[in-house]
Design a protein around this motif. Sequence first.
Motif, PDB file in Angstrom:
ATOM      1  N   LYS A  24      20.268 -58.519  -3.608  1.00  0.00           N
ATOM      2  CA  LYS A  24      20.776 -57.293  -4.381  1.00  0.00           C
ATOM      3  C   LYS A  24      20.485 -55.841  -3.579  1.00  0.00           C
ATOM      4  N   ILE A  25      19.120 -56.065  -2.980  1.00  0.00           N
ATOM      5  CA  ILE A  25      18.575 -54.394  -2.372  1.00  0.00           C
ATOM      6  C   ILE A  25      19.397 -54.497  -1.143  1.00  0.00           C
ATOM      7  N   LYS A  26      19.481 -55.666  -0.450  1.00  0.00           N
ATOM      8  CA  LYS A  26      20.217 -55.498   1.024  1.00  0.00           C
ATOM      9  C   LYS A  26      21.777 -55.408   0.551  1.00  0.00           C
ATOM     10  N   ASN A  27      22.433 -55.642  -0.403  1.00  0.00           N
ATOM     11  CA  ASN A  27      23.703 -55.376  -0.669  1.00  0.00           C
ATOM     12  C   ASN A  27      23.946 -53.798  -1.011  1.00  0.00           C
ATOM     13  N   VAL A  28      23.252 -53.215  -1.678  1.00  0.00           N
ATOM     14  CA  VAL A  28      22.858 -51.859  -2.173  1.00  0.00           C
ATOM     15  C   VAL A  28      22.691 -50.841  -0.868  1.00  0.00           C
ATOM     16  N   GLU A  33      23.756 -44.986   2.912  1.00  0.00           N
ATOM     17  CA  GLU A  33      23.610 -44.342   4.207  1.00  0.00           C
ATOM     18  C   GLU A  33      22.291 -44.809   5.006  1.00  0.00           C
ATOM     19  N   PHE A  34      21.461 -45.447   4.444  1.00  0.00           N
ATOM     20  CA  PHE A  34      20.335 -45.910   5.067  1.00  0.00           C
ATOM     21  C   PHE A  34      20.246 -47.014   6.341  1.00  0.00           C
ATOM     22  N   SER A  35      21.352 -47.497   6.235  1.00  0.00           N
ATOM     23  CA  SER A  35      21.690 -48.365   7.612  1.00  0.00           C
ATOM     24  C   SER A  35      20.371 -49.517   7.323  1.00  0.00           C
ATOM     25  N   PRO A  36      20.556 -50.558   6.627  1.00  0.00           N
ATOM     26  CA  PRO A  36      19.366 -51.633   6.869  1.00  0.00           C
ATOM     27  C   PRO A  36      19.324 -52.466   8.234  1.00  0.00           C
ATOM     28  N   ILE A  37      18.288 -52.468   8.708  1.00  0.00           N
ATOM     29  CA  ILE A  37      18.214 -53.293   9.863  1.00  0.00           C
ATOM     30  C   ILE A  37      17.605 -54.643   9.607  1.00  0.00           C
ATOM     31  N   ILE A  50       8.712 -57.752  -0.274  1.00  0.00           N
ATOM     32  CA  ILE A  50       9.900 -57.654   0.311  1.00  0.00           C
ATOM     33  C   ILE A  50       9.766 -56.394   1.240  1.00  0.00           C
ATOM     34  N   LEU A  51       9.906 -57.019   2.643  1.00  0.00           N
ATOM     35  CA  LEU A  51       9.672 -56.171   3.808  1.00  0.00           C
ATOM     36  C   LEU A  51      11.018 -55.336   4.143  1.00  0.00           C
ATOM     37  N   ILE A  52      11.077 -54.262   3.989  1.00  0.00           N
ATOM     38  CA  ILE A  52      12.361 -53.424   4.141  1.00  0.00           C
ATOM     39  C   ILE A  52      12.525 -52.478   5.226  1.00  0.00           C
ATOM     40  N   GLU A  53      13.372 -52.744   6.164  1.00  0.00           N
ATOM     41  CA  GLU A  53      13.523 -51.827   7.384  1.00  0.00           C
ATOM     42  C   GLU A  53      14.799 -51.345   7.470  1.00  0.00           C
ATOM     43  N   THR A  54      14.858 -49.978   7.413  1.00  0.00           N
ATOM     44  CA  THR A  54      16.343 -49.191   7.788  1.00  0.00           C
ATOM     45  C   THR A  54      16.094 -48.213   8.881  1.00  0.00           C
ATOM     46  N   ARG A  55      17.370 -47.787   9.442  1.00  0.00           N
ATOM     47  CA  ARG A  55      17.457 -46.953  10.371  1.00  0.00           C
ATOM     48  C   ARG A  55      17.012 -45.598  10.010  1.00  0.00           C
ATOM     49  N   PHE A  56      17.235 -45.132   8.668  1.00  0.00           N
ATOM     50  CA  PHE A  56      16.989 -43.969   8.383  1.00  0.00           C
ATOM     51  C   PHE A  56      16.003 -44.019   6.977  1.00  0.00           C
ATOM     52  N   HIS A  57      15.146 -43.053   7.042  1.00  0.00           N
ATOM     53  CA  HIS A  57      14.289 -42.986   5.814  1.00  0.00           C
ATOM     54  C   HIS A  57      14.736 -41.793   4.512  1.00  0.00           C
ATOM     55  N   LEU A 154       6.624 -57.533  11.589  1.00  0.00           N
ATOM     56  CA  LEU A 154       7.621 -56.560  11.620  1.00  0.00           C
ATOM     57  C   LEU A 154       7.457 -55.276  12.293  1.00  0.00           C
ATOM     58  N   VAL A 155       6.134 -54.896  12.400  1.00  0.00           N
ATOM     59  CA  VAL A 155       6.047 -53.737  13.297  1.00  0.00           C
ATOM     60  C   VAL A 155       6.150 -54.094  14.669  1.00  0.00           C
ATOM     61  N   ILE A 156       6.014 -55.296  15.228  1.00  0.00           N
ATOM     62  CA  ILE A 156       6.152 -55.555  16.799  1.00  0.00           C
ATOM     63  C   ILE A 156       7.777 -55.669  16.882  1.00  0.00           C
ATOM     64  N   ARG A 157       8.622 -56.005  15.869  1.00  0.00           N
ATOM     65  CA  ARG A 157       9.881 -56.308  15.966  1.00  0.00           C
ATOM     66  C   ARG A 157      10.523 -54.958  15.998  1.00  0.00           C
ATOM     67  N   ARG A 158       9.809 -54.047  15.249  1.00  0.00           N
ATOM     68  CA  ARG A 158      10.485 -52.377  15.191  1.00  0.00           C
ATOM     69  C   ARG A 158      10.247 -52.011  16.299  1.00  0.00           C
ATOM     70  N   GLU A 159       9.127 -52.208  17.158  1.00  0.00           N
ATOM     71  CA  GLU A 159       8.744 -51.427  18.351  1.00  0.00           C
ATOM     72  C   GLU A 159       9.829 -51.908  19.436  1.00  0.00           C
ATOM     73  N   ILE A 160      10.011 -53.178  19.568  1.00  0.00           N
ATOM     74  CA  ILE A 160      10.981 -53.719  20.287  1.00  0.00           C
ATOM     75  C   ILE A 160      12.433 -52.972  20.243  1.00  0.00           C
ATOM     76  N   LEU A 161      12.911 -52.786  18.790  1.00  0.00           N
ATOM     77  CA  LEU A 161      13.836 -52.225  18.657  1.00  0.00           C
ATOM     78  C   LEU A 161      13.716 -50.674  19.170  1.00  0.00           C
ATOM     79  N   ASN A 162      12.945 -49.943  18.834  1.00  0.00           N
ATOM     80  CA  ASN A 162      12.837 -48.675  19.433  1.00  0.00           C
ATOM     81  C   ASN A 162      13.099 -48.793  20.990  1.00  0.00           C
TER      82      ASN A 162
END
Length: 166
Positions: A24-28, A33-37, A50-57, A154-162
């Motif tokens: 439900k959270i993913k769908n919303v 405009e948060f652009s979930p990653i 539930i770990l939630i990573e979005t492009r925008f805060h 999650l942190v390592i994944r985010r650093e790779i994306l950055n």
Amino acid sequence: MLVLRRSNVPPDVYWGQALRIMHKIKNVLERSEFSPIFLGISEGKNSMIILIETRFHATPTPRIVSGPPTSASTENILSFIRKYRGRSIAGPWIEGQRIVFLVDESVLLSDFLEEYVKTIKIEPSFTSFEIIDSPSKMLEVAREEEMLQDMYSLVIRREILNYIDE
């Protein structure tokens, strides 16, 4: 990070409900405009996380709010002006026969999630929830819930994306 405090129900019940909540959270978020990653779920000692990573805060700002037409009653126009005057960056002005304001409508992801999760049924599997956006608090909860490895992933994944985005 969304922390769902578990009640005394079997794992198949709380896992099923946690997955439904995550979807439900993913769908919303996908409609926002948060652009979930990334959204992931992990079982802690006493909670489901539930770990939630979005492009925008926060949502982008500003935006134009259109009010009543200039032909509306004075009462309606004044009501609209009173409502948005304190929240506006500019305005009011007339655009296309309507009263408009430029409003700072930025919404933080944590506030958005807090309001949204309040509308979701979390019982019987969970007694309460907490939205955490502070990295130090996330780390503290990960330690308490004995799920540091999931957080590190999650942190390592985010650093790779950055790195890729650069």
